[in-house]
Structures are given as C-alpha cells and as structure tokens.
Design a protein around this motif. Structure first.
Motif, PDB file in Angstrom:
ATOM      1  N   SER A  75       0.836  -1.210   0.000  1.00  0.00           N
ATOM      2  CA  SER A  75       0.000   0.000   0.000  1.00  0.00           C
ATOM      3  C   SER A  75       0.873   1.263   0.000  1.00  0.00           C
ATOM      4  O   SER A  75       0.543   2.245  -0.667  1.00  0.00           O
ATOM      5  CB  SER A  75      -0.935  -0.005   1.198  1.00  0.00           C
ATOM      6  N   ASP A  76       1.975   1.242   0.743  1.00  0.00           N
ATOM      7  CA  ASP A  76       2.880   2.395   0.744  1.00  0.00           C
ATOM      8  C   ASP A  76       3.597   2.526  -0.598  1.00  0.00           C
ATOM      9  O   ASP A  76       3.828   3.631  -1.088  1.00  0.00           O
ATOM     10  CB  ASP A  76       3.910   2.279   1.871  1.00  0.00           C
ATOM     11  N   TYR A  77       3.929   1.396  -1.174  1.00  0.00           N
ATOM     12  CA  TYR A  77       4.573   1.410  -2.487  1.00  0.00           C
ATOM     13  C   TYR A  77       3.613   1.971  -3.528  1.00  0.00           C
ATOM     14  O   TYR A  77       4.011   2.720  -4.420  1.00  0.00           O
ATOM     15  CB  TYR A  77       5.018  -0.004  -2.857  1.00  0.00           C
ATOM     16  N   ALA A  78       2.328   1.652  -3.378  1.00  0.00           N
ATOM     17  CA  ALA A  78       1.322   2.199  -4.286  1.00  0.00           C
ATOM     18  C   ALA A  78       1.176   3.712  -4.098  1.00  0.00           C
ATOM     19  O   ALA A  78       0.904   4.437  -5.066  1.00  0.00           O
ATOM     20  CB  ALA A  78      -0.014   1.510  -4.055  1.00  0.00           C
ATOM     21  N   LYS A  79       1.368   4.190  -2.874  1.00  0.00           N
ATOM     22  CA  LYS A  79       1.318   5.630  -2.627  1.00  0.00           C
ATOM     23  C   LYS A  79       2.429   6.345  -3.380  1.00  0.00           C
ATOM     24  O   LYS A  79       2.239   7.466  -3.853  1.00  0.00           O
ATOM     25  CB  LYS A  79       1.424   5.926  -1.122  1.00  0.00           C
ATOM     26  N   ILE A  80       3.578   5.706  -3.484  1.00  0.00           N
ATOM     27  CA  ILE A  80       4.679   6.301  -4.235  1.00  0.00           C
ATOM     28  C   ILE A  80       4.274   6.464  -5.697  1.00  0.00           C
ATOM     29  O   ILE A  80       4.495   7.512  -6.306  1.00  0.00           O
ATOM     30  CB  ILE A  80       5.964   5.453  -4.107  1.00  0.00           C
ATOM     31  N   ALA A  81       3.651   5.420  -6.257  1.00  0.00           N
ATOM     32  CA  ALA A  81       3.196   5.494  -7.651  1.00  0.00           C
ATOM     33  C   ALA A  81       2.145   6.590  -7.816  1.00  0.00           C
ATOM     34  O   ALA A  81       2.158   7.329  -8.810  1.00  0.00           O
ATOM     35  CB  ALA A  81       2.637   4.147  -8.088  1.00  0.00           C
ATOM     36  N   GLU A  82       1.265   6.724  -6.837  1.00  0.00           N
ATOM     37  CA  GLU A  82       0.232   7.759  -6.883  1.00  0.00           C
ATOM     38  C   GLU A  82       0.863   9.157  -6.841  1.00  0.00           C
ATOM     39  O   GLU A  82       0.483  10.054  -7.592  1.00  0.00           O
ATOM     40  CB  GLU A  82      -0.721   7.577  -5.705  1.00  0.00           C
ATOM     41  N   LEU A  83       1.837   9.336  -5.954  1.00  0.00           N
ATOM     42  CA  LEU A  83       2.511  10.630  -5.848  1.00  0.00           C
ATOM     43  C   LEU A  83       3.302  10.953  -7.114  1.00  0.00           C
ATOM     44  O   LEU A  83       3.341  12.109  -7.549  1.00  0.00           O
ATOM     45  CB  LEU A  83       3.426  10.654  -4.622  1.00  0.00           C
ATOM     46  N   LEU A 112       3.564  14.044 -12.234  1.00  0.00           N
ATOM     47  CA  LEU A 112       3.509  14.054 -13.700  1.00  0.00           C
ATOM     48  C   LEU A 112       2.351  14.915 -14.197  1.00  0.00           C
ATOM     49  O   LEU A 112       2.490  15.640 -15.180  1.00  0.00           O
ATOM     50  CB  LEU A 112       3.376  12.631 -14.243  1.00  0.00           C
ATOM     51  N   ASP A 113       1.202  14.849 -13.504  1.00  0.00           N
ATOM     52  CA  ASP A 113       0.060  15.671 -13.868  1.00  0.00           C
ATOM     53  C   ASP A 113       0.374  17.155 -13.724  1.00  0.00           C
ATOM     54  O   ASP A 113      -0.151  17.992 -14.458  1.00  0.00           O
ATOM     55  CB  ASP A 113      -1.168  15.310 -13.018  1.00  0.00           C
ATOM     56  N   LYS A 166      11.509  10.856  -9.491  1.00  0.00           N
ATOM     57  CA  LYS A 166      11.896   9.470  -9.210  1.00  0.00           C
ATOM     58  C   LYS A 166      11.444   9.092  -7.800  1.00  0.00           C
ATOM     59  O   LYS A 166      11.169   9.964  -6.972  1.00  0.00           O
ATOM     60  CB  LYS A 166      13.415   9.317  -9.311  1.00  0.00           C
ATOM     61  N   LYS A 167      11.412   7.794  -7.541  1.00  0.00           N
ATOM     62  CA  LYS A 167      11.019   7.322  -6.209  1.00  0.00           C
ATOM     63  C   LYS A 167      11.937   7.893  -5.137  1.00  0.00           C
ATOM     64  O   LYS A 167      11.474   8.368  -4.092  1.00  0.00           O
ATOM     65  CB  LYS A 167      11.062   5.788  -6.139  1.00  0.00           C
ATOM     66  N   SER A 168      13.220   7.866  -5.407  1.00  0.00           N
ATOM     67  CA  SER A 168      14.166   8.350  -4.393  1.00  0.00           C
ATOM     68  C   SER A 168      13.961   9.840  -4.120  1.00  0.00           C
ATOM     69  O   SER A 168      14.105  10.292  -2.986  1.00  0.00           O
ATOM     70  CB  SER A 168      15.602   8.081  -4.832  1.00  0.00           C
TER      71      SER A 168
END
Length: 131
Positions: free
Chosen positions: A73-81, A86-87, A93-95
C-alpha cells in the motif's frame, strides 16, 4: 631472398615512422605557441570587461545505496505521488519523493513527526518470502 626483402621493407618502414613521429612533434609545439599569442591578445580585452563573481560551487554529497521493506500500500502511494507530479508537469523518481518526504518531516514539529511514525504499521524487516 624473401628474408632479404622483408628486412629491406622493415628498414624502409622504420625511417618513415621515425620521420612521422618527428613530424608529429613539431605540430605539437605550434599550437602551444599559438595559444600563448592568443592569450596575450585577449588579456587586455578581458581586463576591460567587468569582473564576474565566481560561482559558489556546491560540493556533491556522496550517495548511499540502501534497501528497505515496505507494505504494498505504501509502495502504491509512491506510484500515486509520482502520477500527481507528472500531472503537474514534473517528472520525479522514487528516491526524490522519499527525500522530499524526509525534508518535510525534518521541518515539521516534533508532535507531527511522532504522530506520523505512530500511524505506520509495523513491518517485518528483511526480504519477503518467495511465493
């Protein structure tokens, strides 16, 4: 006969290579002399120009490579952020997101930091089991 011919061709090749190395040595000196003349010509022009302030070079900090475990779920938050950035027209990057989060936590009051840490779910450290 063949040995005599090959010895003659070797002798012919050697003087040519030494001549070419001598020819290469002379052009190496010419650009240095030309540079000295150019710097002498440009020195008065640079003295007339206003002096520029030297930029303060920011020393690059060494980076550390590390790995950690987090829930999906936290990893998915990174993708969401990342998508939200991008929007907004920023590629991140993740880092960079993790570093930005650290900076936000670093400037937040101690109560907010403690509350954020207490909200986290405890995660078993180490690599997850292969399924």
């Amino acid at each position: 006969m063949k040995a005599a011919k090959s010895a003659k061709t070797e002798k012919a090749v050697k003087p040519a290579s030494s001549a070419s190395s001598a020819a290469n040595a002379n052009p190496a000196k010419a650009p240095k002399e030309a540079r000295a003349v150019k710097t002498a010509k440009t020195a008065p022009a640079s003295a007339a120009a206003p002096e520029k302030k030297p930029r303060a070079k920011k020393e690059k900090e060494k980076v550390v490579r590390d790995s950690f475990t987090m829930p999906k779920s936290d990893y998915a938050k990174i993708a969401e952020l990342k998508q939200r950035c991008l929007d907004a027209g920023i590629s991140v990057k993740k880092s960079e997101l993790l570093r930005a989060g650290l900076n936000l936590l670093a400037v937040s009051p101690a109560k907010r930091l403690i509350a954020a840490v207490q909200e986290l779910e405890a995660v078993k450290t180490g690599r997850p089991a292969k399924t």
